[in-house]
Motif scaffolding. Structure first.
Motif, mmCIF file in Angstrom:
data_model
loop_
_atom_site.group_PDB
_atom_site.id
_atom_site.type_symbol
_atom_site.label_atom_id
_atom_site.label_comp_id
_atom_site.label_asym_id
_atom_site.label_seq_id
_atom_site.Cartn_x
_atom_site.Cartn_y
_atom_site.Cartn_z
ATOM 1 N N MET A 33 -6.360 -3.449 -2.354
ATOM 2 C CA MET A 33 -5.625 -2.163 -3.454
ATOM 3 C C MET A 33 -6.796 -1.613 -3.932
ATOM 4 O O MET A 33 -6.864 -0.114 -4.343
ATOM 5 C CB MET A 33 -4.874 -3.083 -3.781
ATOM 6 C CG MET A 33 -3.359 -3.268 -2.746
ATOM 7 S SD MET A 33 -2.627 -1.393 -2.244
ATOM 8 C CE MET A 33 -2.628 -0.883 -3.630
ATOM 9 N N GLN A 34 -7.688 -2.134 -4.661
ATOM 10 C CA GLN A 34 -8.474 -1.760 -5.363
ATOM 11 C C GLN A 34 -9.676 -0.210 -5.519
ATOM 12 O O GLN A 34 -9.944 0.226 -5.924
ATOM 13 C CB GLN A 34 -10.148 -2.991 -6.341
ATOM 14 C CG GLN A 34 -9.737 -4.070 -6.226
ATOM 15 C CD GLN A 34 -8.108 -3.734 -7.626
ATOM 16 O OE1 GLN A 34 -8.305 -3.247 -8.469
ATOM 17 N NE2 GLN A 34 -6.806 -4.704 -6.966
ATOM 18 N N ASP A 35 -10.157 -0.279 -4.349
ATOM 19 C CA ASP A 35 -10.730 0.515 -3.963
ATOM 20 C C ASP A 35 -10.518 1.252 -2.154
ATOM 21 O O ASP A 35 -11.220 2.506 -0.853
ATOM 22 C CB ASP A 35 -11.975 0.463 -3.637
ATOM 23 C CG ASP A 35 -13.184 -0.760 -3.153
ATOM 24 O OD1 ASP A 35 -12.522 -1.408 -2.102
ATOM 25 O OD2 ASP A 35 -13.855 -1.174 -3.276
ATOM 26 N N GLN A 36 -10.087 -0.028 -1.657
ATOM 27 C CA GLN A 36 -9.588 0.142 0.188
ATOM 28 C C GLN A 36 -10.700 0.662 1.296
ATOM 29 O O GLN A 36 -10.659 2.053 1.526
ATOM 30 C CB GLN A 36 -7.940 1.699 0.050
ATOM 31 C CG GLN A 36 -6.853 0.612 -0.400
ATOM 32 C CD GLN A 36 -5.997 2.026 -0.135
ATOM 33 O OE1 GLN A 36 -6.164 2.687 0.897
ATOM 34 N NE2 GLN A 36 -4.726 1.727 -1.027
ATOM 35 N N ALA A 37 -12.048 0.545 0.479
ATOM 36 C CA ALA A 37 -13.007 0.466 1.403
ATOM 37 C C ALA A 37 -12.803 0.685 2.975
ATOM 38 O O ALA A 37 -13.619 0.743 3.312
ATOM 39 C CB ALA A 37 -13.909 -0.563 0.856
ATOM 40 N N SER A 96 1.048 -1.213 0.242
ATOM 41 C CA SER A 96 0.059 -0.064 0.077
ATOM 42 C C SER A 96 1.074 1.786 0.172
ATOM 43 O O SER A 96 0.094 2.419 -0.422
ATOM 44 C CB SER A 96 -1.101 -0.425 1.203
ATOM 45 O OG SER A 96 -0.530 0.121 2.705
ATOM 46 N N ASP A 97 2.185 1.653 0.712
ATOM 47 C CA ASP A 97 3.223 2.058 0.328
ATOM 48 C C ASP A 97 3.551 2.678 -0.546
ATOM 49 O O ASP A 97 3.784 3.384 -1.141
ATOM 50 C CB ASP A 97 4.295 1.399 1.356
ATOM 51 C CG ASP A 97 4.124 2.392 2.751
ATOM 52 O OD1 ASP A 97 2.438 2.704 2.915
ATOM 53 O OD2 ASP A 97 4.317 2.033 3.382
ATOM 54 N N GLU A 98 3.144 1.789 -1.744
ATOM 55 C CA GLU A 98 3.729 1.995 -3.160
ATOM 56 C C GLU A 98 2.548 1.661 -4.039
ATOM 57 O O GLU A 98 2.488 0.556 -4.889
ATOM 58 C CB GLU A 98 4.855 0.904 -3.402
ATOM 59 C CG GLU A 98 6.306 1.015 -2.631
ATOM 60 C CD GLU A 98 6.869 2.176 -3.216
ATOM 61 O OE1 GLU A 98 6.775 2.790 -4.468
ATOM 62 O OE2 GLU A 98 7.986 2.205 -3.206
ATOM 63 N N PRO A 99 1.318 2.296 -4.169
ATOM 64 C CA PRO A 99 0.454 2.057 -4.973
ATOM 65 C C PRO A 99 0.402 2.356 -6.922
ATOM 66 O O PRO A 99 -0.013 1.263 -7.343
ATOM 67 C CB PRO A 99 -0.626 2.910 -4.532
ATOM 68 C CG PRO A 99 -0.150 4.368 -3.716
ATOM 69 C CD PRO A 99 1.353 3.563 -3.230
ATOM 70 N N GLU A 100 1.709 2.805 -6.950
ATOM 71 C CA GLU A 100 2.037 2.929 -8.022
ATOM 72 C C GLU A 100 2.148 2.354 -8.685
ATOM 73 O O GLU A 100 2.231 1.901 -9.782
ATOM 74 C CB GLU A 100 2.553 4.976 -8.843
ATOM 75 C CG GLU A 100 1.488 5.498 -8.470
ATOM 76 C CD GLU A 100 1.997 6.331 -6.812
ATOM 77 O OE1 GLU A 100 2.338 5.549 -6.170
ATOM 78 O OE2 GLU A 100 1.298 6.975 -6.520
#
Length: 265
Positions: free
Chosen positions: A211-215, A143-147
């Motif tokens: 990771m798709q929408d972090q709901a 999650s710290d590297e989403p790109e």
């Protein structure tokens, strides 16, 4: 509690396994990129191959830097410009963008994710702390590297064998650590690889979904995954790691909290 020596030995075994798996992963990737390579080579060709691999690594590192700056949708022109080479140079080392995506995935696992996971395996902590820490490190690193994550998972035609090996890499690291921890406790370890692959696969898939929408908050995801993995681990320990002992027992559901608080009928 396992001794500091046995914990360190487990960590060394995990790191050794990871290094071997990484080499196999890199070899698979090279074979995908250049299937003509192989057979006996002379010294000059070996030197050229080493140069080629080093240059390819430089370009992948430059690609990761470009993705961090420009985002996961960055194109080959932007990547080349960021690195300071022509697009022709990129295509000299990578067949297409999917090939570059796959190489970036391998490099990210090798240089970012795997070192962080193996580092926490060295910690002389109890099993619950280790379980939660490993899950947290995996989720946080992704999650710290989403790109980077979006870029390396966007390849539409990456080699299935390379993708499978990248997942195997992490599972084998966990498997070695689990085997050592359970073995130190005198438990049956026949199922350690099955458990490791199932647990790692579940954590990876859940993290990918998240990771798709972090709901939900990241901390909540770590809490929920830890609850799932830890209760599985406790169940394994309760039967000494024996699948036959597990099958022999009855398995009634425990009393639900609502049942315990409900007034008698």
């Amino acid at each position: 509690m396992p001794s500091r020596q046995s914990t360190a030995a487990a960590a060394r075994a995990a790191i050794t396994a990871a290094a071997a798996a990484t080499k196999g992963l890199e070899a698979a990737l090279r074979a995908t990129a250049d299937p003509a390579e192989g057979g006996l080579v002379d010294g000059r060709k070996q030197r050229w191959q080493r140069h080629k691999e080093a240059r390819r690594t430089e370009l992948v590192d430059g690609t990761l830097a470009a993705v961090r700056e420009h985002g996961p949708e960055v194109g080959m022109d932007e990547i080349a410009a960021h690195i300071g080479v022509s697009k022709t140079v990129l295509y000299r080392y990578f067949t297409d963008k999917n090939d570059l995506n796959t190489a970036a995935m391998v490099r990210f696992i090798e240089t970012v994710l795997l070192p962080r996971l193996t580092e926490v395996l060295v910690d002389d902590v109890d099993e619950y702390t280790l379980t939660r820490t490993v899950i947290a490190v995996y989720v946080e690193t992704i999650s710290d590297e989403p790109e980077i994550y979006q870029f390396v998972t966007s390849s539409k035609s990456a080699s299935p064998s390379v993708l499978a090996d990248s997942e195997k890499l992490i599972a084998e690291v966990v498997a070695f650590a689990m085997h050592a921890r359970l073995g130190d406790r005198g438990l049956d370890t026949d199922g350690f690889q099955t458990w490791s692959y199932a647990l790692v696969g579940g954590v990876q898939l859940a993290t990918h979904w998240w990771m798709q929408d972090q709901a939900l908050p990241r901390s909540a995801l770590v809490d929920q995954l830890t609850m799932l993995v830890w209760t599985a681990f406790v169940g394994i320990v309760e039967v000494g790691g024996s699948a036959s002992e597990f099958a022999r027992r009855d398995h009634p559901l425990p009393q639900f909290p609502s049942d315990a608080t409900a007034p008698p009928a």
